[in-house]
Design a protein around this motif. Structure first.
Motif, PDB file in Angstrom:
ATOM      1  N   GLN A  73       0.841  -1.196   0.000  1.00  0.00           N
ATOM      2  CA  GLN A  73       0.000   0.000   0.000  1.00  0.00           C
ATOM      3  C   GLN A  73       0.884   1.257   0.000  1.00  0.00           C
ATOM      4  O   GLN A  73       1.602   1.509  -0.949  1.00  0.00           O
ATOM      5  CB  GLN A  73      -0.974  -0.047   1.170  1.00  0.00           C
ATOM      6  CG  GLN A  73      -1.966  -1.202   1.078  1.00  0.00           C
ATOM      7  CD  GLN A  73      -2.942  -1.251   2.228  1.00  0.00           C
ATOM      8  OE1 GLN A  73      -2.745  -0.630   3.268  1.00  0.00           O
ATOM      9  NE2 GLN A  73      -4.027  -1.994   2.038  1.00  0.00           N
ATOM     10  N   GLU A  74       0.861   2.039   1.088  1.00  0.00           N
ATOM     11  CA  GLU A  74       1.563   3.318   1.110  1.00  0.00           C
ATOM     12  C   GLU A  74       2.917   3.247   1.808  1.00  0.00           C
ATOM     13  O   GLU A  74       3.438   4.263   2.248  1.00  0.00           O
ATOM     14  CB  GLU A  74       0.696   4.369   1.830  1.00  0.00           C
ATOM     15  CG  GLU A  74      -0.668   4.571   1.208  1.00  0.00           C
ATOM     16  CD  GLU A  74      -0.573   5.122  -0.209  1.00  0.00           C
ATOM     17  OE1 GLU A  74       0.171   6.099  -0.409  1.00  0.00           O
ATOM     18  OE2 GLU A  74      -1.229   4.550  -1.102  1.00  0.00           O
ATOM     19  N   ARG A  75       3.494   2.071   1.908  1.00  0.00           N
ATOM     20  CA  ARG A  75       4.780   1.947   2.585  1.00  0.00           C
ATOM     21  C   ARG A  75       5.577   0.802   1.988  1.00  0.00           C
ATOM     22  O   ARG A  75       5.060  -0.020   1.228  1.00  0.00           O
ATOM     23  CB  ARG A  75       4.570   1.709   4.080  1.00  0.00           C
ATOM     24  CG  ARG A  75       3.833   0.426   4.400  1.00  0.00           C
ATOM     25  CD  ARG A  75       3.699   0.226   5.887  1.00  0.00           C
ATOM     26  NE  ARG A  75       3.036  -1.041   6.208  1.00  0.00           N
ATOM     27  CZ  ARG A  75       3.054  -1.597   7.405  1.00  0.00           C
ATOM     28  NH1 ARG A  75       3.703  -0.999   8.404  1.00  0.00           N
ATOM     29  NH2 ARG A  75       2.443  -2.749   7.623  1.00  0.00           N
TER      30      ARG A  75
ATOM     31  N   VAL B 127       9.023   1.781   5.986  1.00  0.00           N
ATOM     32  CA  VAL B 127       9.186   3.205   5.711  1.00  0.00           C
ATOM     33  C   VAL B 127       7.964   3.659   4.920  1.00  0.00           C
ATOM     34  O   VAL B 127       7.611   3.042   3.908  1.00  0.00           O
ATOM     35  CB  VAL B 127      10.471   3.486   4.912  1.00  0.00           C
ATOM     36  CG1 VAL B 127      10.564   4.964   4.543  1.00  0.00           C
ATOM     37  CG2 VAL B 127      11.700   3.066   5.708  1.00  0.00           C
ATOM     38  N   GLU B 128       7.328   4.733   5.372  1.00  0.00           N
ATOM     39  CA  GLU B 128       6.163   5.262   4.672  1.00  0.00           C
ATOM     40  C   GLU B 128       6.609   5.957   3.391  1.00  0.00           C
ATOM     41  O   GLU B 128       7.298   6.969   3.411  1.00  0.00           O
ATOM     42  CB  GLU B 128       5.421   6.263   5.572  1.00  0.00           C
ATOM     43  CG  GLU B 128       4.877   5.668   6.864  1.00  0.00           C
ATOM     44  CD  GLU B 128       3.740   4.693   6.622  1.00  0.00           C
ATOM     45  OE1 GLU B 128       3.028   4.857   5.597  1.00  0.00           O
ATOM     46  OE2 GLU B 128       3.570   3.768   7.441  1.00  0.00           O
TER      47      GLU B 128
ATOM     48  N   GLY C 259       7.362   5.922  -3.341  1.00  0.00           N
ATOM     49  CA  GLY C 259       8.358   6.095  -4.389  1.00  0.00           C
ATOM     50  C   GLY C 259       9.764   5.831  -3.921  1.00  0.00           C
ATOM     51  O   GLY C 259      10.726   6.431  -4.420  1.00  0.00           O
ATOM     52  N   LEU C 260       9.935   4.937  -2.974  1.00  0.00           N
ATOM     53  CA  LEU C 260      11.252   4.645  -2.406  1.00  0.00           C
ATOM     54  C   LEU C 260      12.149   3.938  -3.414  1.00  0.00           C
ATOM     55  O   LEU C 260      11.691   3.100  -4.198  1.00  0.00           O
ATOM     56  CB  LEU C 260      11.066   3.793  -1.149  1.00  0.00           C
ATOM     57  CG  LEU C 260      12.293   3.304  -0.391  1.00  0.00           C
ATOM     58  CD1 LEU C 260      12.002   3.248   1.108  1.00  0.00           C
ATOM     59  CD2 LEU C 260      12.731   1.919  -0.883  1.00  0.00           C
ATOM     60  N   THR C 261      13.455   4.276  -3.376  1.00  0.00           N
ATOM     61  CA  THR C 261      14.441   3.648  -4.247  1.00  0.00           C
ATOM     62  C   THR C 261      15.596   3.130  -3.407  1.00  0.00           C
ATOM     63  O   THR C 261      16.218   3.891  -2.656  1.00  0.00           O
ATOM     64  CB  THR C 261      14.992   4.656  -5.280  1.00  0.00           C
ATOM     65  OG1 THR C 261      13.913   5.192  -6.046  1.00  0.00           O
ATOM     66  CG2 THR C 261      15.985   3.981  -6.208  1.00  0.00           C
TER      67      THR C 261
ATOM     68  N   VAL D 257      14.064   8.451  -0.383  1.00  0.00           N
ATOM     69  CA  VAL D 257      12.614   8.609  -0.255  1.00  0.00           C
ATOM     70  C   VAL D 257      12.262  10.047  -0.622  1.00  0.00           C
ATOM     71  O   VAL D 257      12.595  10.985   0.110  1.00  0.00           O
ATOM     72  CB  VAL D 257      12.132   8.293   1.169  1.00  0.00           C
ATOM     73  CG1 VAL D 257      10.630   8.515   1.284  1.00  0.00           C
ATOM     74  CG2 VAL D 257      12.496   6.854   1.542  1.00  0.00           C
ATOM     75  N   PRO D 258      11.608  10.274  -1.763  1.00  0.00           N
ATOM     76  CA  PRO D 258      11.285  11.643  -2.175  1.00  0.00           C
ATOM     77  C   PRO D 258      10.195  12.250  -1.308  1.00  0.00           C
ATOM     78  O   PRO D 258       9.274  11.552  -0.853  1.00  0.00           O
ATOM     79  CB  PRO D 258      10.821  11.471  -3.620  1.00  0.00           C
ATOM     80  CG  PRO D 258      10.307  10.073  -3.674  1.00  0.00           C
ATOM     81  CD  PRO D 258      11.150   9.276  -2.729  1.00  0.00           C
TER      82      PRO D 258
END
Length: 386
Positions: free
Chosen positions: A84-86, A107-108, A111-113, A128-129
């Motif tokens: 979902q969102e994390r 981590v919430e 768009g994490l890379t 994390v943007p």
């Protein structure tokens, strides 16, 4: 050593960014998502033995295609899943016939890379943007699960390690609607940011690869031809200009460096560089040294995990491949031996300066404020290591 990939996604400059097959900084392990279709599972490769071998690490259900895996120096594999969102993170390891899993936390973000494996082999980081800044998270190796270690103003992408300790990280940053510039982030000083690469004030200047031993940098910039990104090279701490060799400019193919020969402490121009070449006929391998003007193009082994590979210190390129007959293979290519020639000229008007906190080359020297590189924390990367 370099993080490498099976598949790639195009960035703003057309670069194929690696995503998928990743190798530890010491070259001992690698990890990928194996399987086909909906039946995907993590797989660890061991690369430092007489022959490579793969260990599957399946869990109770198949993994999603956007799941990311990063190998650790102790043989465990970090896995990041979007829920979902994390993003949730765990460490996987073989335990008898089964797969052990150690949950680390979440981590919430949507768009994490994950960044390339840290040189120390014990930590893993992610970008994390956010609305006005990019956060750098320690997602493995912390004492209490994921930890926020730094925030960098602007939108950051990429990620290249500049030392052997995992302290200095280079990212490509865009502030507002301005150009992209590589900056260095000191993770031991709360994320202190210094300029690393600026060729002109208006150009997009990205750092693709760096070798901590020699200081060789592989760069992509549109400074020589605005609107057209080209590959260049420079040396960290050098006063010479950034160079953009014509041999690395192929009209009908994308050229992306993925590995630099380590161990060339005093000879950056003699480092062998491996490049992935993507054209209408598929993907193949380029071999090149900054001291030469020729790009050697060779066929990739069948089943090559395109964009993946690592150099030995002696100049042997090891390319991982998978075929119906070979589940886990390493092909070997020797670096070409050739007489060095005088370096190709720099881009018109480009004058190298060691800029405020990094490598600079300016078409108009008066525009870019020169400050000696030794004033930046990068100059102390060796002393900081020991």
């Amino acid at each position: 050593m370099t993080a490498c990939a099976i598949e790639a996604a195009a960035e703003e400059d057309g670069t194929l960014r690696p995503t998928g097959f990743t190798i530890t900084a010491d070259g001992a392990y690698a990890a990928r998502l194996a399987g086909n279709g909906d039946a995907l599972y993590p797989e660890r490769w061991t690369l430092d033995g007489p022959e490579p071998y793969a260990v599957p690490l399946p869990l109770g259900q198949p993994e999603e295609p956007d799941t990311r895996v990063v190998p650790m120096a102790d043989g465990r594999v970090l896995i990041g899943r979007r829920v979902q969102e994390r993003y949730t993170f765990s460490l996987l390891y073989p335990t008898g016939p089964r797969t052990g899993e150690l949950p680390l936390g979440a981590v919430e973000s949507t768009g994490l890379t994950l960044l390339p494996p840290s040189p120390d082999g014990t930590c893993a980081y992610a970008l994390v943007p956010g609305p006005g800044a990019t956060a750098i998270w320690l997602v493995a190796g912390g004492a209490f699960g994921p930890e926020l270690v730094a925030e960098v103003k602007g939108r950051c992408t990429g990620g290249v390690w500049l030392d052997r300790t995992g302290r200095m990280l280079a990212v490509d940053r865009r502030l507002d609607d301005g150009p992209v510039k590589s900056v260095a982030v000191d993770l031991e000083r709360g994320g202190e940011v210094t300029e690393l690469l600026q060729i002109t004030e208006e150009s997009d200047d990205r750092l693709l690869l760096a070798d901590p031993d020699s200081g060789l940098l592989l760069i992509r910039s549109d400074a020589p031809s605005p609107g057209h990104h080209r590959l260049g090279w420079g040396v960290l701490g050098s006063s010479r200009p950034v160079r953009f060799p014509e041999c690395l400019r192929l009209p009908d193919a994308a050229v992306t460096p993925f590995a630099i020969q380590p161990g060339q402490m005093l000879m950056p121009e003699n480092c062998a560089v491996a490049l992935r070449i993507d054209g209408a006929a598929g993907s193949w391998v380029g071999l090149w040294r900054p001291s030469a003007r020729r790009l050697h193009q060779v066929a990739a082994p069948g089943g090559w995990l395109a964009g993946a590979g690592l150099w030995t210190r002696s100049g042997v390129l090891r390319l991982p491949y998978v075929t119906a007959a070979v589940r886990c293979g390493l092909a070997r290519l020797e670096a070409p031996v050739e007489a060095p020639v005088e370096a190709a000229p720099a881009a018109p008007g480009a004058v190298a300066t060691q800029g405020a906190q990094g490598v600079q080359a300016a078409a108009k020297p008066a525009v870019c404020r020169p400050v000696p590189l030794q004033q930046a924390p990068l100059s102390g990367r060796r002393s900081a290591a020991g």
